[in-house]
Design an enzyme around this catalytic site. Structure first.
Site, PDB file in Angstrom:
ATOM      1  N   LYS A 104       0.376  -0.595   1.071  1.00 34.49           N
ATOM      2  CA  LYS A 104       1.218  -1.214   2.096  1.00 34.49           C
ATOM      3  C   LYS A 104       0.390  -2.021   3.102  1.00 34.49           C
ATOM      4  O   LYS A 104       0.935  -2.841   3.831  1.00 34.49           O
ATOM      5  CB  LYS A 104       2.047  -0.152   2.791  1.00 34.49           C
ATOM      6  CG  LYS A 104       3.021   0.494   1.803  1.00 34.49           C
ATOM      7  CD  LYS A 104       4.270   0.985   2.433  1.00 34.49           C
ATOM      8  CE  LYS A 104       5.332   1.338   1.418  1.00 34.49           C
ATOM      9  NZ  LYS A 104       4.933   2.415   0.480  1.00 34.49           N
TER      10      LYS A 104
HETATM   11  C1  LIG Z   1       5.581   2.701  -0.677  1.00 32.51           C
HETATM   12  C2  LIG Z   1       4.821   3.314  -1.764  1.00 32.51           C
HETATM   13  C3  LIG Z   1       5.225   3.223  -3.110  1.00 32.51           C
HETATM   14  C4  LIG Z   1       6.511   2.545  -3.517  1.00 32.51           C
HETATM   15  O1  LIG Z   1       6.473   1.148  -3.337  1.00 32.51           O
HETATM   16  P1  LIG Z   1       7.807   0.297  -3.292  1.00 32.51           P
HETATM   17  O2  LIG Z   1       7.412  -1.079  -2.945  1.00 32.51           O
HETATM   18  O3  LIG Z   1       8.659   0.942  -2.213  1.00 32.51           O
HETATM   19  O4  LIG Z   1       8.457   0.401  -4.617  1.00 32.51           O
HETATM   20  C5  LIG Z   1       4.420   3.782  -4.082  1.00 32.51           C
HETATM   21  N1  LIG Z   1       3.285   4.433  -3.764  1.00 32.51           N
HETATM   22  C6  LIG Z   1       2.862   4.553  -2.493  1.00 32.51           C
HETATM   23  C7  LIG Z   1       1.619   5.302  -2.220  1.00 32.51           C
HETATM   24  C8  LIG Z   1       3.596   3.986  -1.448  1.00 32.51           C
HETATM   25  O5  LIG Z   1       3.177   4.111  -0.178  1.00 32.51           O
END
Ligand SMILES: *Cc1c(COP(=O)(O)O)cnc(C)c1O
Length: 425
Positions: A104
């Protein structure tokens, strides 16, 4: 390059600046680009993700101009995203080397700087209000901290996030106020939602930074290209551990730009909506409630980017292009164990959901195309799952250890709108 809302049949065009600062369209839809620029230029020869990012994003964005875009992207994407080879035809793309150790960081850091660019130009400011149960909150707090025209207000449910997550959330950052809400994650979300529609808060420049923002999606397309460039892969299937489907949407954008991806693998935990939809077992937009799992950053019953994928590709193309599966908690732990035994590789539970999907896909289809599995978080963020799966302590991670010595800032908050209003005003 213009954008329109998924719910607007007239396709009224907006600028990127308006789509970015708007977040969700006024009609409740999500913003999509009118056309997708084709990859051109020497992106495969880029020396870093940031260099590739500038090369690709300049096709998407006329503003900021190149002279401003370049330092902005270099500052946002100043950490590596290495491609690790596990065996012939199987790679892991490590997306956890940013400051908060999850993928993220790519979206949050880039979006924060783009927003700051447009707000400075307009002479405006924004207060970003976020409810978080984990990775999003710390990535947003870290990504937006110190941006001159932006403040962040973060709400998390006290006692309901892990110790590591809490430390990442409450560390003191310039321009960030963190509240520990005496309630659940749903209480936090309800507070945020009602704050946005409250008449007494109307004069505050409240804004959101969740994964439906177009400013988080574009940077998430870049590392797919970077994986292909690093591995000299002409074509590759990508496996994406998914929740809200923002990461997968980034990959689809990269493929629509021209990256050769014969198949996407959508790896979900016990929240099965998208794999069920792909298999024809669930109706479009009929979402089940959320189920809690070990891979908690993927605990999403109703994936918000589904609407975007559905409009971008339509149901037939989605079902043809994306293969999906759901992985239970026991299967996740077992895959963490097997991955460690087979390759000496320590995967976080989210990444393990992906690696289990890879294993099933290869077994069922025999498809020999190389696969890149996205690794979405650092295993040190999930010490309990590592202990449970492997009976070992995760290796210490310097960026997490360093947090222990930093000052914190957190205020308790009762789960009532009046209390939040008093603090905001
Ligand atoms: C947010 C997140 C996901 C999922 O990603 P999306 O874009 O919501 O599908 C997967 N793994 C981790 C570690 C995350 O923080």
């Amino acid at each position: 390059m213009r954008y329109f809302s998924t719910r607007d049949p007239q396709k009224t065009p907006l600028s990127f600046e308006e789509a970015l600062l708007g977040g969700l369209a006024p009609d409740g839809g999500l913003y999509l680009p009118e056309a997708i620029p084709r990859l051109s230029g020497p992106w495969r020869r880029a020396a870093s993700l940031a260099e590739l990012g500038v090369e690709v994003l300049k096709g998407w964005l006329q503003d900021p101009p190149l002279a401003e875009l370049e330092p902005l992207v270099r500052e946002a994407l100043d950490f590596p995203a290495p491609l690790v080879r596990l065996e012939e035809g199987l790679y892991v793309l490590e997306l956890f080397h940013g400051p908060t150790l999850s993928f993220k960081d790519f979206g949050a850091r880039t979006m924060a700087r783009l927003m700051q660019h447009f707000l400075r130009k307009r002479g405006e400011r924004r207060i970003i209000l976020v409810a978080t149960s984990g990775d999003t909150g710390s990535a947003v707090a870290d990504g937006f901290a110190g941006q001159e025209n932006i403040e962040v207000v973060l709400l998390y449910p006290k006692g309901l996030v892990s110790e590591v997550q809490e430390r990442q959330l409450i560390v003191k950052r310039p321009g960030v106020r963190t509240f520990a809400v005496e309630g659940t994650f749903d209480d936090c979300q309800r507070l945020v939602k009602s704050a946005f529609t409250d008449p007494e808060l109307k004069h505050l420049p409240l804004s959101s930074a969740n994964s439906i923002n177009i400013g988080r999606l574009l940077p998430q397309a870049l590392y797919y290209l970077w994986a292909a460039a690093q591995g000299h892969l002409e074509a590759a299937n990508f496996c994406v551990p998914s929740g809200n489907l923002g990461n997968l949407t980034g990959g689809v954008l990269a493929a629509l730009m021209g990256l050769r991806v014969p198949r996407f693998l959508a790896a979900h935990n016990a929240n099965p909506y998208f794999p069920d939809f792909l298999a024809g077992r669930a109706e479009p937009f009929r979402f089940p409630p959320t189920v809690p799992t070990l891979s908690n950053a993927m605990d999403v019953g109703a994936p918000s980017n589904f609407e975007r994928l559905y409009h971008l590709l339509g149901p037939e193309r989605l079902r043809e292009w994306v293969w999906g599966t759901t992985v239970s908690d026991p299967a996740t732990l077992e895959r963490m164990q097997r991955t460690y035994e087979q390759y000496g590789y320590l995967a976080c539970p989210h990444t393990a959901v992906g690696l289990e999907a890879v294993h099933r896909y290869r077994m069922y289809t025999g498809d020999p195309t190389p696969i890149v599995a996205l690794s979405t978080a650092h295993p040190a963020k999930f010490p309990d799952a590592v202990r449970k799966a492997l009976g070992i302590e995760p290796p210490q991670e310097a960026r997490l250890e360093a947090l222990k010595d930093r000052p914190v800032q957190v205020e308790p908050l009762p789960p009532r709108l009046e209390a939040l209003k008093a603090r905001l005003l």
